[in-house]
Design a protein around this motif. Structure first.
Motif, mmCIF file in Angstrom:
data_model
loop_
_atom_site.group_PDB
_atom_site.id
_atom_site.type_symbol
_atom_site.label_atom_id
_atom_site.label_comp_id
_atom_site.label_asym_id
_atom_site.label_seq_id
_atom_site.Cartn_x
_atom_site.Cartn_y
_atom_site.Cartn_z
ATOM 1 N N LEU A 1 0.841 -1.180 0.000
ATOM 2 C CA LEU A 1 0.000 0.000 0.000
ATOM 3 C C LEU A 1 0.884 1.241 0.000
ATOM 4 C CD1 LEU A 1 -2.781 1.447 0.373
ATOM 5 C CD2 LEU A 1 -2.395 1.251 2.839
ATOM 6 N N LEU B 1 0.722 5.654 -0.031
ATOM 7 C CA LEU B 1 0.095 6.969 -0.023
ATOM 8 C C LEU B 1 1.216 7.981 0.149
ATOM 9 C CD1 LEU B 1 -2.980 6.326 2.330
ATOM 10 C CD2 LEU B 1 -3.073 6.761 -0.123
ATOM 11 N N LEU C 1 -4.559 6.090 -4.426
ATOM 12 C CA LEU C 1 -4.543 4.804 -3.727
ATOM 13 C C LEU C 1 -3.849 3.776 -4.607
ATOM 14 C CD1 LEU C 1 -5.406 3.015 -1.356
ATOM 15 C CD2 LEU C 1 -7.574 2.635 -2.553
#
Length: 503
Positions: free
Chosen positions: A473, A475, A499
């Motif tokens: 992930l 960001l 995202l």
């Protein structure tokens, strides 16, 4: 003074009301922007489609999964040019100065670099978004699919145009014939890019390097043109002080302008032209619907590149610093090859003539004179144009040659990029650029990025960025701004990763 400002605003509104446009930029994401705007040798995943498709094969961070999926997977904004001179604006607009007399003259001279009314300054703004991106990296090859929307506008004006904005219609300042010129361009389009990269060479040893691999990649793209408008406005203005009226100065305005546009904008303006011939009280705003996100062009483009990757951990100079593995990448690419022609209802709206105005003869108050002036400008200059068919509006993609190198040593990555544009579309420039970047992954999870860019369409730029990268992930964000923008203009930019999922 208030009435002069009101008239100035009115003139700008009338000019701007003649059309509505959208528009594009060189590709960058939050990581590359934070590291100075490069990325030729380290930008991987689906973003590689637009920078260097060969990088679909690289894994720029250790243990990063082979697949990446982006939903609104990158948003960026950039503005730059010689008209964005924050140093001048700060000196004259934030110090409590009154913009008149010598102060106004000095401000205009500092902004335009001289006293000639023909001197020009420019500004360009780009917005880009990657709504969707996916990439998959295999052992010998990689594939990707990415979409991107780009919107860019360019604006150039001469000092004479700025003088009208600063002085209003002051006969003391504009008693000589003053050129008042500007041009504007806006273009918007979307892209569907399919990337493919492959390992074409592998050597276990090469001089000081080990595990040497050569990758090549290509990313053809289908381009959907949304809107394209250009406006070229050339004129002169002369204000003669009246001898028989307190307000009704004589205004002599020679003008010649051409607006090229397509699609529903053309259709709406043609409808307005027909209505105006019957009733000159109508305005363009009565007919411009604002529904301009249509397909007005289609075409193809291409991005391609190559990357040489090697392990140089055994080089004595760097051995022992920042971890055991040192990966060097050297890359080059050519991006944004191609052009598109906007050919849906292409139309040129043209007008030329002389506007000679001394008032309506009953101007007892300043408001009467300026109201009559605005109505006359609308009826005789900016609203009275002729429509002509044309063959279409051609837009060249902002093609560039890019060369870059990156060195990853554990948690530290350093990079250098060189780029030069083949044209000056959007924020592109034929003036060479040099980008330097650094990224340190604090605790392996928090990337801290710094960089600078020298050359290109503005003065020297400094950038920084940060975020969180858990491998699966991401960001992150990046931003940049010039240090001193007096010489070649300013630049501001920001980017957000969106995202990004990896699996």
């Amino acid at each position: 003074m208030k009435m002069k400002k009101v008239l100035t605003v009115s003139l700008l509104v009338i000019l701007a009301a003649s059309f509505e446009g959208l528009s594009q930029s060189r590709h960058y994401d939050s990581r590359s922007l934070g590291m100075g705007g490069g990325g030729t040798a380290y930008l991987d995943g689906y973003h590689a489609n637009f920078v260097n498709p060969a990088n679909l094969m690289i894994n720029s961070t250790k243990k990063r999964p082979k697949r990446s999926l982006g939903l609104v997977g990158g948003v960026g904004f950039r503005a730059g040019g010689t008209l964005i001179n924050l140093d001048v604006y700060d000196e004259y607009f934030t110090q409590g100065l009154t913009l008149e007399g010598a102060v106004a003259e000095n401000m205009l001279t500092d902004l335009f670099g001289g006293t000639s009314s023909d001197l020009t300054r420019n500004q360009s703004t780009t917005f880009s978004i990657v709504p969707f991106g996916f990439s998959n990296r295999g052992k010998k090859s990689a594939v990707s699919l990415a979409t991107r929307v780009r919107v860019t506008e360019n604006f150039t004006m001469n000092r004479g145009f700025a003088e009208v904005g600063v002085y209003g219609l002051d006969p003391q300042e504009l008693n000589d014939v003053t050129p008042v010129n500007f041009d504007f361009g806006a273009v918007a389009f979307s892209e569907i890019s399919v990337g493919y990269a492959r390992q074409i060479l592998s050597l276990p040893n090469l001089l000081f390097a080990k595990n040497v691999k050569l990758y090549a990649g290509v990313a053809p793209k289908y381009i959907i043109g949304i809107q394209n408008s250009t406006l070229d406005f050339n004129s002169s203005i002369e204000i003669q002080r009246a001898t028989n009226s307190q307000y009704a100065n004589r205004i002599i305005h020679d003008f010649d302008y051409r607006l090229n546009t397509v699609g529903n904008v053309s259709a709406d303006l043609r409808e307005f032209e027909a209505a105006f011939e019957q009733d000159n009280s109508v305005t363009p705003g009565d007919y411009l619907s604002g529904e301009y996100a249509n397909v007005n062009a289609s075409g193809f483009g291409l991005d391609m590149g190559a990357t040489l990757e090697m392990d140089i951990s055994g080089v004595p100079i760097i051995d022992g610093f920042f971890g055991k593995t040192k990966t060097l990448r050297v890359s080059m690419s050519v991006t944004d090859i191609g052009k598109i022609t906007y050919d849906q209802n292409p139309t040129s709206f043209v007008a030329s003539g002389r506007f000679d105005f001394t008032g309506a003869g009953n101007d007892d108050e300043p408001g009467d004179f300026y109201s009559d002036l605005a109505d006359s400008l609308k009826n005789e200059v900016y609203g009275d144009f002729d429509a002509q068919d044309n063959e279409g509006v051609v837009y060249e993609l902002p093609a560039m040659y890019n060369f870059g190198a990156s060195l990853t040593m554990g948690k530290l990555t350093t990079s250098i990029d060189y780029g030069v544009g083949f044209n000056e579309s959007g924020n592109n420039s034929k003036r060479s650029t040099l980008n330097l970047g650094l990224e340190y992954r604090l605790l392996g999870l928090v990337p801290l990025r710094f960089g600078t860019r020298v050359g290109g369409y503005s003065s020297t730029v400094y950038s920084a960025g940060a975020g969180i990268d858990l491998n699966f992930l991401e960001l992150s964000f990046g931003a940049s701004i010039v240090g001193k923008d007096t010489e070649n203009g300013g630049s501001v930019a920001a980017a957000f990763s969106g995202l990004v999922l990896r699996f």
